[in-house]
Write a protein that holds these residues in place. Structure first.
Motif, PDB file in Angstrom:
ATOM      1  N   TYR A   1      21.133  -4.787 -28.693  1.00  0.00           N
ATOM      2  CA  TYR A   1      20.680  -4.027 -27.621  1.00  0.00           C
ATOM      3  C   TYR A   1      19.585  -3.115 -28.614  1.00  0.00           C
ATOM      4  CZ  TYR A   1      19.349   0.866 -25.600  1.00  0.00           C
ATOM      5  OH  TYR A   1      19.131   1.102 -25.180  1.00  0.00           O
ATOM      6  N   ALA A   2      18.109  -3.071 -28.308  1.00  0.00           N
ATOM      7  CA  ALA A   2      17.074  -2.525 -28.803  1.00  0.00           C
ATOM      8  C   ALA A   2      16.924  -3.085 -30.666  1.00  0.00           C
ATOM      9  CB  ALA A   2      17.002  -1.116 -28.494  1.00  0.00           C
ATOM     10  N   SER A   3      17.360  -4.279 -30.732  1.00  0.00           N
ATOM     11  CA  SER A   3      17.185  -4.538 -32.348  1.00  0.00           C
ATOM     12  C   SER A   3      16.137  -5.178 -32.490  1.00  0.00           C
ATOM     13  CB  SER A   3      18.119  -5.885 -32.219  1.00  0.00           C
ATOM     14  OG  SER A   3      18.075  -6.983 -31.432  1.00  0.00           O
ATOM     15  N   SER A   4      15.136  -5.520 -33.560  1.00  0.00           N
ATOM     16  CA  SER A   4      13.832  -5.913 -33.809  1.00  0.00           C
ATOM     17  C   SER A   4      13.563  -6.256 -34.740  1.00  0.00           C
ATOM     18  CB  SER A   4      13.071  -4.899 -33.476  1.00  0.00           C
ATOM     19  OG  SER A   4      13.054  -3.965 -34.815  1.00  0.00           O
TER      20      SER A   4
ATOM     21  N   THR B   1      20.574 -11.302 -41.572  1.00  0.00           N
ATOM     22  CA  THR B   1      21.248 -11.084 -40.121  1.00  0.00           C
ATOM     23  C   THR B   1      21.259  -9.824 -40.401  1.00  0.00           C
ATOM     24  OG1 THR B   1      22.663 -13.426 -40.089  1.00  0.00           O
ATOM     25  CG2 THR B   1      23.744 -12.044 -38.822  1.00  0.00           C
ATOM     26  N   ALA B   2      21.469  -9.515 -39.707  1.00  0.00           N
ATOM     27  CA  ALA B   2      21.714  -7.515 -39.395  1.00  0.00           C
ATOM     28  C   ALA B   2      22.357  -7.405 -38.067  1.00  0.00           C
ATOM     29  CB  ALA B   2      20.078  -6.775 -39.431  1.00  0.00           C
TER      30      ALA B   2
ATOM     31  N   LYS C   1      18.745  -6.040 -24.602  1.00  0.00           N
ATOM     32  CA  LYS C   1      18.165  -5.276 -23.753  1.00  0.00           C
ATOM     33  C   LYS C   1      17.152  -4.392 -24.272  1.00  0.00           C
ATOM     34  CE  LYS C   1      18.841  -1.192 -19.819  1.00  0.00           C
ATOM     35  NZ  LYS C   1      19.652  -0.852 -19.740  1.00  0.00           N
ATOM     36  N   ALA C   2      15.950  -4.476 -23.744  1.00  0.00           N
ATOM     37  CA  ALA C   2      15.165  -3.150 -25.122  1.00  0.00           C
ATOM     38  C   ALA C   2      14.764  -3.465 -26.471  1.00  0.00           C
ATOM     39  CB  ALA C   2      15.328  -2.373 -25.151  1.00  0.00           C
ATOM     40  N   ALA C   3      15.387  -5.099 -26.537  1.00  0.00           N
ATOM     41  CA  ALA C   3      15.135  -5.702 -28.074  1.00  0.00           C
ATOM     42  C   ALA C   3      13.257  -6.539 -28.304  1.00  0.00           C
ATOM     43  CB  ALA C   3      16.215  -7.097 -27.974  1.00  0.00           C
TER      44      ALA C   3
ATOM     45  N   THR D   1      20.283  -1.749 -32.241  1.00  0.00           N
ATOM     46  CA  THR D   1      19.943  -0.692 -32.959  1.00  0.00           C
ATOM     47  C   THR D   1      19.628  -1.648 -34.259  1.00  0.00           C
ATOM     48  OG1 THR D   1      21.175   1.261 -33.494  1.00  0.00           O
ATOM     49  CG2 THR D   1      19.906   0.915 -31.545  1.00  0.00           C
ATOM     50  N   SER D   2      19.962  -3.166 -34.768  1.00  0.00           N
ATOM     51  CA  SER D   2      19.165  -2.519 -36.195  1.00  0.00           C
ATOM     52  C   SER D   2      18.115  -3.704 -35.823  1.00  0.00           C
ATOM     53  CB  SER D   2      20.781  -4.246 -36.236  1.00  0.00           C
ATOM     54  OG  SER D   2      19.938  -5.561 -35.473  1.00  0.00           O
TER      55      SER D   2
END
Length: 154
Positions: free
Chosen positions: A100-103, A126-127, A85-87, A116-117
């Motif tokens: 979630y919210a990763s980039s 890999t984060a 979600k929100a990636a 958030t990574s």
């Protein structure tokens, strides 16, 4: 416009369009149908062979990219996936933002799976830790929460 707007060719064969979608699709020159698929409600697809199946998801260019998470985005490149979600994936090839919210911003074969990574370029990173970051280098793994790696080789 009820249902959405398709500029160019519509994908009649393997896409169920969402509501309120936008697709710019040149399709294949020798065929009469398109190949993008804005499946999620409020989703957007540009480029070629791209799919935005999450609600409010966008793929704004490139080739064979997927935005499956709600409000997920891929802005170009090839064979990229924004599943969280929100990636977001902003280019490169075979990059994955699944948390979630990763980039993942550019590079090749990178996976940002922690919430958030982020990964900024490089190869085969890999984060997986929450709020973990990797900037450049090759084969690095940031698995601890709030961990950070700047370049180097894993």
């Amino acid at each position: 416009i009820p249902g959405g707007l398709v500029i160019g060719k519509r994908n009649y064969f393997d896409c169920t369009y969402g509501e309120g979608v936008l697709s710019v699709d040149i399709g294949d020159n020798d065929k009469e149908f398109g190949n993008n698929c804005p499946r999620g409600d409020g989703s957007v697809t540009f480029g070629r062979l791209n799919t935005a199946s999450g609600d409010a998801a966008t793929v704004t260019g490139g080739l064979m990219n997927l935005a499956t998470g709600e409000a997920a985005a891929v802005t170009g490149g090839s064979f990229n996936l924004a599943r969280g979600k929100a990636a977001a994936v902003t280019g490169g090839s075979e990059n994955y933002a699944t948390g979630y919210a990763s980039s993942a911003s550019g590079g090749d074969l990178n996976t940002a799976s922690g919430s958030t990574s982020s990964i900024t370029g490089g190869y085969d990173h890999t984060a997986s830790g929450v709020a973990s970051t990797i900037t450049g280098g090759e084969k690095n793994v940031a698995e601890g929460d709030k961990s950070s790696i700047t370049g180097g080789y894993g």
